[in-house]
Design a protein around this motif. Structure first.
Motif, short mmCIF file in Angstrom:
data_model
loop_
_atom_site.label_atom_id
_atom_site.label_comp_id
_atom_site.label_asym_id
_atom_site.label_seq_id
_atom_site.Cartn_x
_atom_site.Cartn_y
_atom_site.Cartn_z
N SER A 340 1.68 -42.96 -98.11
CA SER A 340 0.38 -42.31 -97.95
C SER A 340 -0.23 -41.99 -99.31
N GLY A 341 0.60 -41.80 -100.31
CA GLY A 341 0.11 -41.57 -101.65
C GLY A 341 -0.34 -42.84 -102.35
N ILE A 342 0.01 -43.98 -101.77
CA ILE A 342 -0.39 -45.28 -102.33
C ILE A 342 -1.61 -45.83 -101.61
N ALA A 343 -1.56 -45.80 -100.28
CA ALA A 343 -2.62 -46.41 -99.48
C ALA A 343 -3.60 -45.41 -98.91
N GLY A 344 -3.24 -44.11 -98.91
CA GLY A 344 -4.06 -43.12 -98.24
C GLY A 344 -3.82 -43.17 -96.74
N ASN A 345 -4.19 -42.10 -96.07
CA ASN A 345 -4.00 -42.04 -94.62
C ASN A 345 -5.05 -41.10 -94.04
N ALA A 346 -5.75 -41.54 -93.01
CA ALA A 346 -6.80 -40.71 -92.41
C ALA A 346 -6.20 -39.41 -91.91
N GLY A 347 -6.89 -38.32 -92.19
CA GLY A 347 -6.41 -37.02 -91.78
C GLY A 347 -5.38 -36.42 -92.72
N GLN A 348 -5.16 -37.06 -93.87
CA GLN A 348 -4.15 -36.58 -94.81
C GLN A 348 -4.68 -36.56 -96.25
N THR A 349 -5.90 -36.14 -96.45
CA THR A 349 -6.41 -36.09 -97.82
C THR A 349 -5.55 -35.18 -98.69
N ASN A 350 -5.08 -34.07 -98.12
CA ASN A 350 -4.23 -33.15 -98.89
C ASN A 350 -2.87 -33.77 -99.19
N TYR A 351 -2.23 -34.31 -98.17
CA TYR A 351 -0.89 -34.90 -98.33
C TYR A 351 -0.95 -36.14 -99.23
N SER A 352 -1.92 -37.02 -99.00
CA SER A 352 -2.03 -38.23 -99.81
C SER A 352 -2.29 -37.89 -101.27
N ALA A 353 -3.13 -36.89 -101.51
CA ALA A 353 -3.41 -36.48 -102.88
C ALA A 353 -2.15 -35.95 -103.56
N SER A 354 -1.38 -35.12 -102.84
CA SER A 354 -0.18 -34.55 -103.44
C SER A 354 0.87 -35.61 -103.73
N LYS A 355 1.00 -36.59 -102.84
CA LYS A 355 2.01 -37.63 -103.04
C LYS A 355 1.58 -38.65 -104.09
N ALA A 356 0.28 -38.90 -104.19
CA ALA A 356 -0.21 -39.76 -105.29
C ALA A 356 0.01 -39.07 -106.62
N ALA A 357 -0.15 -37.74 -106.63
CA ALA A 357 0.05 -36.98 -107.86
C ALA A 357 1.46 -37.15 -108.40
N LEU A 358 2.44 -37.20 -107.51
CA LEU A 358 3.83 -37.34 -107.95
C LEU A 358 4.09 -38.71 -108.58
N ILE A 359 3.37 -39.72 -108.13
CA ILE A 359 3.50 -41.04 -108.75
C ILE A 359 2.99 -40.99 -110.20
N GLY A 360 1.80 -40.38 -110.37
CA GLY A 360 1.27 -40.24 -111.72
C GLY A 360 2.14 -39.37 -112.59
N TYR A 361 2.72 -38.35 -112.00
CA TYR A 361 3.58 -37.43 -112.74
C TYR A 361 4.83 -38.15 -113.23
N ALA A 362 5.45 -38.94 -112.36
CA ALA A 362 6.67 -39.66 -112.74
C ALA A 362 6.38 -40.64 -113.88
N ALA A 363 5.25 -41.32 -113.80
CA ALA A 363 4.91 -42.27 -114.86
C ALA A 363 4.69 -41.57 -116.19
N ALA A 364 4.02 -40.41 -116.16
CA ALA A 364 3.70 -39.70 -117.40
C ALA A 364 4.90 -38.95 -117.97
N ARG A 365 5.79 -38.47 -117.10
CA ARG A 365 6.94 -37.67 -117.56
C ARG A 365 8.09 -38.54 -118.06
N ALA A 366 7.99 -39.86 -117.87
CA ALA A 366 9.08 -40.75 -118.27
C ALA A 366 9.40 -40.62 -119.75
#
Length: 445
Positions: A340-366
């Protein structure tokens, strides 16, 4: 939770009926979810091919031998390794087509395909052809998924083709430990200097893993899987989950902390617990919640609750551990994201945003993790058979199960196995990446 279609088509009559009705016919997957062994390819028939080259790279062949793989004439191939690092022009892509076509015809049901390509290019034409290998593998994964087989690719960075690094890749991607990982392309870097990460791979002390959201589903499966490899697990979950958390701790001989990590003072309790254990070697940010609603109807409380647990708590935990110096040298970190953080999911703007954030976080914290000889990656599950998916409406649940190349849902054990791999010595070359455990979900494919 029972997948009735999967059970139904295992019977010959059910299979014929499903075929007549043009229904999906998922194959029961071959899974390995036990402790790591010295020779992960032992007993598997392995075929290595190298389109556009006279032979596969020597380090790859050495890695196959070291992991116990064998070749047996015309026997069905269980693990097909494609050295595509030489596929740098159109003629080489033709050789890939011909050799892979012949080899895939020998691929056993539930077989594994792993392609190795390169990031080192000298021209736009070379870049185009190496990128073509990635498209080839993703398409092949969708074709062979109906047989319970998978295909993945690793893009080798300069110096990443050592025998030890490739052995680490083979242990997961060429075996049944990656049963629900398919169609993925990951960057595989040169292994870091062992002197910078001399701690968690040592056998002379107990390694400590901290898992948030450990009481059930993916968290509990991960705790049990890591315990098999000798990890001492500190499981954390909310006070309401104390009973299952205590049962899990007794079962695996672990430690527990019943605390709401978003509550005042909870991080102080966590830091105290980690200090008592001598620091952390593996940090698994698994805790997460959903508060699904369309954006137009979503309340401030629903947005804030998801962000507090799924994102803010992760950032706060890491900041406190960093400040206290409680991440040991060579530590690994895994953030549970979602497709959901990659493709998005209807009804989950909050969840998708939070899970996409973790992808960006992992890339930057490496880079920060690399400074202590450690790694950080995100794991993005797809449809996993858990209590959360059990609450879905029937038709939504069925669609979630079938919208992937393997035509079925995954298990918490599939995600746990991916986390165990990222925590293993063989995964030092993987950092800042997203490992999808989704059966090659068609969402965001």
């Amino acid at each position: 939770m029972t997948d009735r279609l999967l059970s139904f088509v295992q019977h010959p009559l059910g299979r014929r009926l499903a075929r007549a009705l043009n229904l999906p016919q998922p194959v029961t997957l071959a899974r390995r979810q036990d402790a790591w062994t010295d020779k992960e390819l032992a007993g598997r028939t392995v075929l290595a091919i190298a389109p556009a080259s006279t032979a596969p790279m020597p380090s790859l062949l050495a890695a196959i031998v070291a992991e116990g793989g064998s070749s047996s004439g015309d026997a069905p191939v269980q693990s097909l390794i494609v050295d595509a690092t030489g596929c740098r022009d159109v003629a080489a892509l033709h050789a890939l087509f011909e050799q892979a076509q012949h080899a895939v015809a020998r691929l056993a049901p539930r077989g594994r395909v792993l392609a190795l390509t390169s990031s080192g290019v000298t021209s736009a034409a070379e870049a185009a052809c190496l990128q073509a290998v990635q498209g080839f593998i993703r398409a092949l994964a969708k074709e062979i998924g109906r047989r319970g087989a998978t295909a993945n690719a690793l893009v080798l960075q300069e110096g990443a083709a050592s025998a030890t690094a490739l052995a680490g890749a083979l242990r997961f991607f060429a075996t049944d430990r990656s049963a629900y990982v398919s169609g993925q392309v990951l960057a595989w870097r040169k292994e870091p200097d062992p002197s910078t990460a001399a701690s968690i791979d040592a056998t002379d002390r107990v390694r400590v893993a901290l898992i948030t959201g450990a009481a059930g589903g993916i968290g509990a499966a991960t705790a049990r899987r890591l315990a098999l490899d000798g990890w001492r697990v500190l499981g954390i979950d909310v006070p309401a989950a104390r009973a299952p958390l205590e049962g899990l701790a007794r079962e695996i001989g672990g430690a527990l902390l019943a605390a709401d990590l978003t509550a005042p003072g909870a991080l102080d309790e966590l830091i105290d617990a980690v200090r008592r254990l001598g620091g952390i070697d593996l940090l698994v940010h698994n805790a997460g919640i959903t508060r699904d609603r369309t954006l137009a109807r979503m309340s401030v409380a629903e947005w804030d609750a998801v962000m507090a647990v799924n994102l803010a708590a992760v950032l706060a935990i890491d900041a406190r551990l960093d400040e206290a110096g409680l991440l040991n040298a060579g530590a690994r970190e895994v953030c549970l994201s979602s497709i959901s953080g990659i493709a998005g999911n209807a009804g989950q703007t909050n969840y998708s945003a939070s899970k996409a954030a973790l992808i960006g976080y992992a890339a930057a914290r490496a880079a920060a993790m690399d400074a202590i000889g450690g790694t950080i990656n995100a794991v993005a599950p797809g449809f996993i058979e858990t209590a959360m998916t059990r609450r879905m409406p029937v038709m939504v649940r069925e669609a979630g199960r079938r919208l992937n190349a393997l035509k079925q849902g995954g298990t918490p054990g599939d995600v746990a196995e991916a986390i165990a791999f990222l925590a293993s010595p063989g995964a030092r070359a993987l950092t800042g990446q997203v490992l999808r455990v989704c059966g090659q979900s068609l969402l965001g494919a």
